[in-house]
Design a protein around this motif. Sequence first.
Motif, PDB file in Angstrom:
ATOM      1  N   LEU A   1      41.830  47.393  35.870  1.00 22.30           N
ATOM      2  CA  LEU A   1      40.995  48.523  35.445  1.00 22.30           C
ATOM      3  C   LEU A   1      40.066  48.115  34.301  1.00 22.30           C
ATOM      4  CD1 LEU A   1      43.633  51.405  35.543  1.00 22.30           C
ATOM      5  CD2 LEU A   1      41.759  51.005  37.162  1.00 22.30           C
TER       6      LEU A   1
ATOM      7  N   GLN B   1      37.274  45.811  35.891  1.00 20.63           N
ATOM      8  CA  GLN B   1      36.259  46.505  36.671  1.00 20.63           C
ATOM      9  C   GLN B   1      35.392  47.413  35.793  1.00 20.63           C
ATOM     10  OE1 GLN B   1      36.093  50.012  37.803  1.00 20.63           O
ATOM     11  NE2 GLN B   1      37.627  50.481  36.225  1.00 20.63           N
ATOM     12  N   ALA B   2      35.919  47.817  34.645  1.00 19.34           N
ATOM     13  CA  ALA B   2      35.119  48.615  33.709  1.00 19.34           C
ATOM     14  C   ALA B   2      34.131  47.753  32.934  1.00 19.34           C
ATOM     15  CB  ALA B   2      36.029  49.347  32.733  1.00 19.34           C
TER      16      ALA B   2
ATOM     17  N   ALA C   1      37.845  42.166  40.715  1.00 21.40           N
ATOM     18  CA  ALA C   1      36.832  43.077  40.182  1.00 21.40           C
ATOM     19  C   ALA C   1      35.412  42.556  40.414  1.00 21.40           C
ATOM     20  CB  ALA C   1      37.062  43.298  38.691  1.00 21.40           C
TER      21      ALA C   1
ATOM     22  N   SER D   1      35.884  54.971  32.640  1.00 25.79           N
ATOM     23  CA  SER D   1      35.761  54.192  33.868  1.00 25.79           C
ATOM     24  C   SER D   1      37.111  54.025  34.545  1.00 25.79           C
ATOM     25  CB  SER D   1      35.167  52.811  33.551  1.00 25.79           C
ATOM     26  OG  SER D   1      35.211  51.969  34.681  1.00 25.79           O
TER      27      SER D   1
ATOM     28  N   HIS E   1      38.337  55.423  38.257  1.00 29.00           N
ATOM     29  CA  HIS E   1      38.829  54.517  39.289  1.00 29.00           C
ATOM     30  C   HIS E   1      40.200  54.965  39.794  1.00 29.00           C
ATOM     31  CE1 HIS E   1      40.196  50.834  41.266  1.00 29.00           C
ATOM     32  NE2 HIS E   1      38.930  50.475  41.329  1.00 29.00           N
TER      33      HIS E   1
ATOM     34  N   ARG F   1      39.928  58.018  42.009  1.00 30.63           N
ATOM     35  CA  ARG F   1      39.348  57.763  43.326  1.00 30.63           C
ATOM     36  C   ARG F   1      40.231  56.880  44.219  1.00 30.63           C
ATOM     37  NH1 ARG F   1      32.987  56.518  41.703  1.00 30.63           N
ATOM     38  NH2 ARG F   1      32.358  58.700  41.433  1.00 30.63           N
ATOM     39  N   THR F   2      41.263  56.291  43.647  1.00 34.93           N
ATOM     40  CA  THR F   2      42.090  55.374  44.436  1.00 34.93           C
ATOM     41  C   THR F   2      43.537  55.871  44.536  1.00 34.93           C
ATOM     42  OG1 THR F   2      42.410  54.007  42.437  1.00 34.93           O
ATOM     43  CG2 THR F   2      40.662  53.341  43.981  1.00 34.93           C
TER      44      THR F   2
END
Length: 393
Positions: free
Chosen positions: A97, A100-101, A126, A247, A251, A254-255
Amino acid sequence: MTDNPIFAVAAKAEALRAQGADVISLAAGEPRAATSTVVVEAAVDALRDPATHHYGTAQGDPALRASVARTVAEETGLVWIADDVQIALGAKHALFLAAQALIEAGDEVLVTAPGWPGHAEVVTAAGGVAVPVATDEEFRISAEALDNCRTPRTRAVILSSPGNPTGAVHTDSRLQQIAEWAERHGIWVVSDNIYRAFDYTGTYRSILRVAPQLRGRTVVVSGVSKEHAMTGWRVGWLAAPPEIIASARLHVSRTITHVPTVNQRAALAALSDTGTPVRAARDYRRRRTLLVEALNGIDGINCPLPDGGMFAFPDVSGVLRDRGWTSSADLAAWLLDTARLAVVPGEAFNAPGRIRVCFAVDDETLITAIERLRTALGPTEHEAAAQQLEEAR
Protein backbone atom coordinates in the motif's frame (compact mmCIF):
# COMPACT_ATOMS: atom_id res chain seq x y z
CA MET A 1 7.20 -11.68 -11.07
CA THR A 2 8.45 -14.85 -9.41
CA ASP A 3 7.30 -16.65 -6.28
CA ASN A 4 9.02 -15.78 -3.03
CA PRO A 5 11.94 -18.28 -2.76
CA ILE A 6 11.46 -18.56 1.01
CA PHE A 7 7.95 -19.88 0.50
CA ALA A 8 9.26 -22.33 -2.10
CA VAL A 9 11.66 -23.89 0.42
CA ALA A 10 9.00 -24.01 3.14
CA ALA A 11 6.52 -25.57 0.71
CA LYS A 12 8.98 -28.32 -0.27
CA ALA A 13 9.60 -29.06 3.41
CA GLU A 14 5.85 -29.31 4.03
CA ALA A 15 5.44 -31.60 1.02
CA LEU A 16 8.10 -33.95 2.39
CA ARG A 17 6.48 -33.85 5.81
CA ALA A 18 3.13 -34.73 4.25
CA GLN A 19 4.80 -37.81 2.76
CA GLY A 20 5.85 -38.90 6.24
CA ALA A 21 9.39 -37.49 6.35
CA ASP A 22 10.68 -36.17 9.66
CA VAL A 23 11.54 -32.67 8.46
CA ILE A 24 12.59 -29.76 10.65
CA SER A 25 11.99 -26.42 8.98
CA LEU A 26 14.11 -23.44 9.98
CA ALA A 27 13.15 -21.73 6.73
CA ALA A 28 10.00 -19.69 7.28
CA GLY A 29 10.36 -16.38 9.07
CA GLU A 30 7.76 -16.97 11.72
CA PRO A 31 7.57 -17.88 15.39
CA ARG A 32 6.58 -21.49 15.92
CA ALA A 33 4.87 -20.68 19.21
CA ALA A 34 1.10 -20.54 19.41
CA THR A 35 -0.67 -17.20 19.59
CA SER A 36 -1.29 -16.24 23.21
CA THR A 37 -4.50 -17.34 24.92
CA VAL A 38 -5.41 -13.72 25.59
CA VAL A 39 -5.50 -13.00 21.86
CA VAL A 40 -7.32 -16.21 20.96
CA GLU A 41 -10.00 -15.57 23.59
CA ALA A 42 -10.45 -12.02 22.29
CA ALA A 43 -11.04 -13.46 18.84
CA VAL A 44 -13.57 -15.98 20.19
CA ASP A 45 -15.43 -13.19 21.97
CA ALA A 46 -15.37 -11.17 18.75
CA LEU A 47 -16.87 -14.05 16.82
CA ARG A 48 -19.79 -14.06 19.23
CA ASP A 49 -20.38 -10.34 18.71
CA PRO A 50 -22.83 -9.79 15.81
CA ALA A 51 -21.10 -6.49 15.06
CA THR A 52 -18.14 -8.41 13.62
CA HIS A 53 -20.37 -10.30 11.19
CA HIS A 54 -20.82 -7.29 8.94
CA TYR A 55 -18.77 -4.82 6.94
CA GLY A 56 -16.28 -2.63 8.76
CA THR A 57 -14.51 0.55 7.70
CA ALA A 58 -11.88 0.42 4.97
CA GLN A 59 -9.31 2.26 7.06
CA GLY A 60 -9.69 -0.17 9.93
CA ASP A 61 -11.32 -0.43 13.32
CA PRO A 62 -11.03 2.95 15.10
CA ALA A 63 -10.03 1.36 18.42
CA LEU A 64 -7.25 -0.64 16.75
CA ARG A 65 -6.04 2.40 14.83
CA ALA A 66 -5.96 4.43 18.04
CA SER A 67 -3.95 1.70 19.75
CA VAL A 68 -1.51 1.51 16.84
CA ALA A 69 -1.17 5.30 16.91
CA ARG A 70 -0.19 5.12 20.59
CA THR A 71 2.33 2.38 19.82
CA VAL A 72 3.92 4.39 17.00
CA ALA A 73 3.94 7.51 19.18
CA GLU A 74 5.83 5.67 21.91
CA GLU A 75 8.32 4.36 19.36
CA THR A 76 8.93 7.62 17.51
CA GLY A 77 8.41 10.22 20.23
CA LEU A 78 5.96 12.06 17.94
CA VAL A 79 2.21 12.63 18.10
CA TRP A 80 0.11 10.21 16.04
CA ILE A 81 -3.67 9.81 15.98
CA ALA A 82 -6.01 7.14 14.65
CA ASP A 83 -6.49 9.03 11.39
CA ASP A 84 -2.75 8.64 10.68
CA VAL A 85 -3.09 4.83 10.55
CA GLN A 86 -4.30 2.38 7.91
CA ILE A 87 -4.88 -1.26 8.87
CA ALA A 88 -3.63 -3.81 6.33
CA LEU A 89 -3.54 -7.55 5.72
CA GLY A 90 -0.17 -7.93 7.37
CA ALA A 91 2.99 -5.87 7.07
CA LYS A 92 3.64 -7.07 3.51
CA HIS A 93 0.28 -5.67 2.41
CA ALA A 94 1.09 -2.45 4.27
CA LEU A 95 4.38 -2.22 2.36
CA PHE A 96 2.52 -2.69 -0.92
CA LEU A 97 0.00 0.00 0.00
CA ALA A 98 2.88 2.35 0.76
CA ALA A 99 4.60 1.53 -2.52
CA GLN A 100 1.51 1.99 -4.66
CA ALA A 101 0.82 5.32 -2.93
CA LEU A 102 4.35 6.60 -3.47
CA ILE A 103 5.40 5.45 -6.92
CA GLU A 104 4.30 5.52 -10.51
CA ALA A 105 5.28 3.03 -13.20
CA GLY A 106 9.04 2.96 -13.61
CA ASP A 107 9.86 4.83 -10.42
CA GLU A 108 12.74 3.37 -8.45
CA VAL A 109 12.82 2.28 -4.81
CA LEU A 110 16.11 1.46 -3.09
CA VAL A 111 16.22 -1.81 -1.12
CA THR A 112 19.07 -3.34 0.89
CA ALA A 113 21.21 -6.21 -0.35
CA PRO A 114 21.35 -8.60 1.41
CA GLY A 115 17.70 -8.04 2.18
CA TRP A 116 14.29 -9.64 2.41
CA PRO A 117 12.98 -10.38 -1.12
CA GLY A 118 9.50 -9.18 -0.14
CA HIS A 119 10.70 -5.58 -0.24
CA ALA A 120 11.61 -5.87 -3.91
CA GLU A 121 8.45 -7.86 -4.61
CA VAL A 122 6.04 -5.20 -3.34
CA VAL A 123 7.84 -2.55 -5.38
CA THR A 124 7.53 -4.66 -8.51
CA ALA A 125 3.87 -5.41 -7.74
CA ALA A 126 3.20 -1.67 -7.51
CA GLY A 127 4.79 -1.07 -10.92
CA GLY A 128 8.13 0.21 -9.68
CA VAL A 129 11.73 -0.89 -10.05
CA ALA A 130 13.56 -2.21 -7.00
CA VAL A 131 17.23 -1.17 -6.95
CA PRO A 132 19.50 -3.19 -4.61
CA VAL A 133 21.90 -1.20 -2.44
CA ALA A 134 24.91 -3.05 -1.08
CA THR A 135 25.37 -3.01 2.69
CA ASP A 136 28.66 -2.72 4.54
CA GLU A 137 30.45 -5.57 6.33
CA GLU A 138 27.97 -5.22 9.23
CA PHE A 139 24.99 -5.41 6.85
CA ARG A 140 24.04 -1.75 7.29
CA ILE A 141 23.33 0.67 4.48
CA SER A 142 24.97 4.08 4.33
CA ALA A 143 24.00 7.42 2.86
CA GLU A 144 26.97 7.11 0.52
CA ALA A 145 25.82 3.72 -0.79
CA LEU A 146 22.29 5.05 -1.23
CA ASP A 147 23.54 8.06 -3.14
CA ASN A 148 25.61 5.87 -5.45
CA CYS A 149 22.38 4.13 -6.48
CA ARG A 150 20.22 7.25 -6.69
CA THR A 151 18.91 8.39 -10.06
CA PRO A 152 16.36 11.02 -11.11
CA ARG A 153 13.72 8.26 -10.84
CA THR A 154 14.51 7.35 -7.23
CA ARG A 155 11.41 7.92 -5.17
CA ALA A 156 11.92 6.06 -1.88
CA VAL A 157 14.12 3.78 0.21
CA ILE A 158 12.88 0.85 2.28
CA LEU A 159 14.74 0.65 5.57
CA SER A 160 14.44 -2.37 7.84
CA SER A 161 16.02 -2.40 11.30
CA PRO A 162 16.48 -5.00 12.69
CA GLY A 163 16.93 -6.42 9.24
CA ASN A 164 15.88 -9.67 7.64
CA PRO A 165 17.87 -11.88 7.09
CA THR A 166 20.86 -10.16 8.68
CA GLY A 167 19.46 -8.96 12.01
CA ALA A 168 21.42 -5.73 11.58
CA VAL A 169 20.32 -2.78 13.73
CA HIS A 170 21.25 0.63 12.36
CA THR A 171 23.01 2.99 14.75
CA ASP A 172 21.66 6.43 15.58
CA SER A 173 24.47 8.11 13.64
CA ARG A 174 23.81 5.98 10.56
CA LEU A 175 20.08 6.71 10.74
CA GLN A 176 20.80 10.42 11.05
CA GLN A 177 22.99 10.32 7.95
CA ILE A 178 20.33 8.45 6.00
CA ALA A 179 17.68 10.91 7.13
CA GLU A 180 19.78 13.89 6.09
CA TRP A 181 20.41 12.29 2.71
CA ALA A 182 16.69 11.58 2.20
CA GLU A 183 15.73 15.10 3.21
CA ARG A 184 18.37 16.65 0.95
CA HIS A 185 17.18 14.75 -2.11
CA GLY A 186 13.44 14.64 -1.42
CA ILE A 187 13.41 10.84 -0.94
CA TRP A 188 10.69 9.06 1.00
CA VAL A 189 11.62 6.57 3.72
CA VAL A 190 9.53 3.45 4.27
CA SER A 191 10.55 2.16 7.70
CA ASP A 192 9.78 -1.54 8.10
CA ASN A 193 9.78 -2.08 11.87
CA ILE A 194 8.30 -5.57 12.00
CA TYR A 195 11.25 -6.97 14.03
CA ARG A 196 11.51 -4.01 16.42
CA ALA A 197 10.73 -6.12 19.50
CA PHE A 198 13.72 -8.37 18.86
CA ASP A 199 16.70 -6.08 19.48
CA TYR A 200 19.39 -7.83 21.53
CA THR A 201 21.80 -4.89 21.67
CA GLY A 202 19.58 -2.21 23.18
CA THR A 203 20.48 0.11 20.29
CA TYR A 204 17.31 -0.02 18.16
CA ARG A 205 15.72 3.33 17.37
CA SER A 206 13.02 4.33 14.94
CA ILE A 207 14.45 6.66 12.31
CA LEU A 208 11.80 9.20 13.35
CA ARG A 209 13.07 9.10 16.93
CA VAL A 210 16.51 10.08 15.60
CA ALA A 211 15.30 12.44 12.85
CA PRO A 212 11.80 13.74 13.66
CA GLN A 213 12.08 16.31 10.86
CA LEU A 214 11.53 13.45 8.42
CA ARG A 215 7.96 12.89 9.66
CA GLY A 216 6.41 14.36 6.50
CA ARG A 217 8.31 11.95 4.23
CA THR A 218 8.23 8.72 6.25
CA VAL A 219 5.90 5.73 6.25
CA VAL A 220 6.11 3.48 9.33
CA VAL A 221 5.14 -0.14 8.70
CA SER A 222 4.67 -2.89 11.27
CA GLY A 223 2.22 -5.50 12.53
CA VAL A 224 1.52 -8.20 15.09
CA SER A 225 2.88 -11.14 13.08
CA LYS A 226 6.33 -11.57 14.59
CA GLU A 227 6.26 -10.27 18.15
CA HIS A 228 2.86 -11.81 18.93
CA ALA A 229 3.24 -15.06 16.92
CA MET A 230 0.32 -14.08 14.68
CA THR A 231 1.66 -14.62 11.17
CA GLY A 232 -1.52 -16.40 10.11
CA TRP A 233 -3.84 -13.68 11.40
CA ARG A 234 -2.64 -11.18 8.77
CA VAL A 235 -2.92 -7.85 10.57
CA GLY A 236 -0.43 -5.07 9.92
CA TRP A 237 -0.50 -1.32 9.46
CA LEU A 238 1.11 1.76 8.08
CA ALA A 239 1.32 5.11 9.82
CA ALA A 240 1.96 7.96 7.41
CA PRO A 241 1.13 11.49 6.24
CA PRO A 242 -2.50 12.11 5.17
CA GLU A 243 -1.98 11.73 1.42
CA ILE A 244 -0.46 8.26 1.86
CA ILE A 245 -3.25 7.14 4.18
CA ALA A 246 -5.88 8.46 1.78
CA SER A 247 -4.37 6.46 -1.09
CA ALA A 248 -4.05 3.32 1.03
CA ARG A 249 -7.63 3.61 2.28
CA LEU A 250 -8.94 3.96 -1.27
CA HIS A 251 -6.96 0.96 -2.46
CA VAL A 252 -8.26 -1.20 0.41
CA SER A 253 -11.82 -0.03 -0.23
CA ARG A 254 -11.58 -0.96 -3.90
CA THR A 255 -9.94 -4.35 -3.36
CA ILE A 256 -10.32 -6.22 -0.05
CA THR A 257 -12.97 -3.87 1.45
CA HIS A 258 -11.34 -4.15 4.90
CA VAL A 259 -9.25 -6.45 7.04
CA PRO A 260 -11.49 -9.06 8.73
CA THR A 261 -13.00 -7.50 11.82
CA VAL A 262 -12.42 -10.51 14.06
CA ASN A 263 -8.72 -10.43 13.25
CA GLN A 264 -8.58 -6.75 14.07
CA ARG A 265 -10.15 -7.41 17.47
CA ALA A 266 -7.47 -10.05 18.06
CA ALA A 267 -4.74 -7.58 17.09
CA LEU A 268 -6.19 -5.01 19.49
CA ALA A 269 -5.88 -7.54 22.30
CA ALA A 270 -2.32 -8.32 21.21
CA LEU A 271 -1.25 -4.69 21.50
CA SER A 272 -2.35 -4.74 25.12
CA ASP A 273 -0.34 -7.90 25.76
CA THR A 274 3.08 -6.43 26.53
CA GLY A 275 4.42 -9.60 28.13
CA THR A 276 4.46 -11.88 25.09
CA PRO A 277 7.01 -9.88 23.05
CA VAL A 278 9.29 -9.52 26.07
CA ARG A 279 9.26 -13.26 26.75
CA ALA A 280 9.78 -14.05 23.08
CA ALA A 281 12.77 -11.69 22.87
CA ARG A 282 14.29 -13.30 25.97
CA ASP A 283 13.92 -16.79 24.52
CA TYR A 284 15.18 -15.78 21.08
CA ARG A 285 18.26 -14.13 22.58
CA ARG A 286 19.19 -17.42 24.25
CA ARG A 287 18.46 -19.49 21.15
CA ARG A 288 20.42 -17.05 19.00
CA THR A 289 23.52 -17.67 21.10
CA LEU A 290 23.01 -21.43 21.06
CA LEU A 291 22.65 -21.56 17.27
CA VAL A 292 25.47 -19.15 16.42
CA GLU A 293 27.93 -20.96 18.70
CA ALA A 294 26.97 -24.28 17.13
CA LEU A 295 27.33 -22.94 13.60
CA ASN A 296 30.74 -21.47 14.35
CA GLY A 297 31.82 -24.87 15.65
CA ILE A 298 31.38 -26.41 12.19
CA ASP A 299 34.37 -26.24 9.83
CA GLY A 300 33.74 -23.97 6.87
CA ILE A 301 31.06 -21.85 8.56
CA ASN A 302 31.50 -18.32 9.88
CA CYS A 303 28.42 -16.92 11.58
CA PRO A 304 28.19 -13.37 12.96
CA LEU A 305 26.04 -12.76 16.02
CA PRO A 306 22.96 -10.89 14.76
CA ASP A 307 21.96 -7.66 16.51
CA GLY A 308 18.28 -8.56 16.37
CA GLY A 309 15.57 -10.41 14.49
CA MET A 310 15.07 -14.16 14.48
CA PHE A 311 17.68 -15.42 12.05
CA ALA A 312 21.30 -16.47 11.89
CA PHE A 313 22.92 -15.64 8.56
CA PRO A 314 26.16 -17.59 8.35
CA ASP A 315 28.79 -17.50 5.62
CA VAL A 316 29.01 -21.10 4.37
CA SER A 317 31.46 -20.49 1.53
CA GLY A 318 34.01 -22.74 3.25
CA VAL A 319 31.56 -25.65 3.23
CA LEU A 320 30.72 -25.00 -0.42
CA ARG A 321 34.38 -25.00 -1.35
CA ASP A 322 35.19 -28.15 0.62
CA ARG A 323 32.22 -30.07 -0.78
CA GLY A 324 32.56 -28.86 -4.35
CA TRP A 325 29.20 -27.11 -4.45
CA THR A 326 28.71 -23.99 -6.54
CA SER A 327 26.03 -22.22 -4.51
CA SER A 328 24.33 -22.14 -1.15
CA ALA A 329 21.23 -23.38 -2.97
CA ASP A 330 23.13 -26.65 -3.49
CA LEU A 331 23.82 -26.84 0.24
CA ALA A 332 20.22 -26.03 1.18
CA ALA A 333 18.88 -28.68 -1.20
CA TRP A 334 21.34 -31.25 0.16
CA LEU A 335 20.46 -30.49 3.78
CA LEU A 336 16.76 -30.94 3.03
CA ASP A 337 17.26 -34.20 1.14
CA THR A 338 19.93 -35.68 3.41
CA ALA A 339 19.43 -34.22 6.88
CA ARG A 340 15.73 -33.41 6.50
CA LEU A 341 16.51 -29.85 7.57
CA ALA A 342 15.07 -26.84 5.70
CA VAL A 343 17.04 -23.58 5.52
CA VAL A 344 16.92 -20.77 2.96
CA PRO A 345 19.82 -20.28 0.53
CA GLY A 346 21.48 -16.87 0.51
CA GLU A 347 20.67 -16.35 -3.16
CA ALA A 348 17.12 -15.55 -2.05
CA PHE A 349 18.49 -12.46 -0.28
CA ASN A 350 21.10 -11.32 -2.80
CA ALA A 351 23.79 -13.03 -0.69
CA PRO A 352 25.37 -16.03 -2.41
CA GLY A 353 27.49 -18.14 -0.09
CA ARG A 354 25.20 -17.71 2.94
CA ILE A 355 22.14 -19.43 4.34
CA ARG A 356 19.37 -18.12 6.57
CA VAL A 357 18.50 -20.19 9.63
CA CYS A 358 15.52 -19.25 11.80
CA PHE A 359 15.88 -19.69 15.56
CA ALA A 360 12.27 -18.77 16.45
CA VAL A 361 11.50 -22.37 17.37
CA ASP A 362 11.30 -24.24 20.66
CA ASP A 363 14.48 -25.44 22.39
CA GLU A 364 13.99 -29.12 21.58
CA THR A 365 13.49 -28.44 17.88
CA LEU A 366 16.51 -26.15 17.71
CA ILE A 367 18.76 -28.62 19.53
CA THR A 368 17.68 -31.43 17.22
CA ALA A 369 18.28 -29.22 14.19
CA ILE A 370 21.76 -28.35 15.44
CA GLU A 371 22.60 -32.03 15.86
CA ARG A 372 21.45 -32.70 12.31
CA LEU A 373 23.67 -29.88 11.07
CA ARG A 374 26.67 -31.18 12.98
CA THR A 375 26.12 -34.70 11.71
CA ALA A 376 25.56 -33.62 8.12
CA LEU A 377 28.38 -31.08 7.91
CA GLY A 378 30.90 -32.67 10.25
CA PRO A 379 33.97 -34.44 8.88
CA THR A 380 33.40 -37.49 6.68
CA GLU A 381 34.70 -40.87 7.88
CA HIS A 382 37.75 -40.45 5.63
CA GLU A 383 38.42 -36.93 6.94
CA ALA A 384 37.95 -38.07 10.55
CA ALA A 385 40.39 -40.95 10.07
CA ALA A 386 42.93 -38.63 8.49
CA GLN A 387 42.54 -36.19 11.37
CA GLN A 388 43.03 -38.95 13.94
CA LEU A 389 46.14 -40.13 12.09
CA GLU A 390 47.54 -36.61 12.05
CA GLU A 391 46.86 -36.18 15.77
CA ALA A 392 48.57 -39.51 16.50
CA ARG A 393 51.73 -38.24 14.88
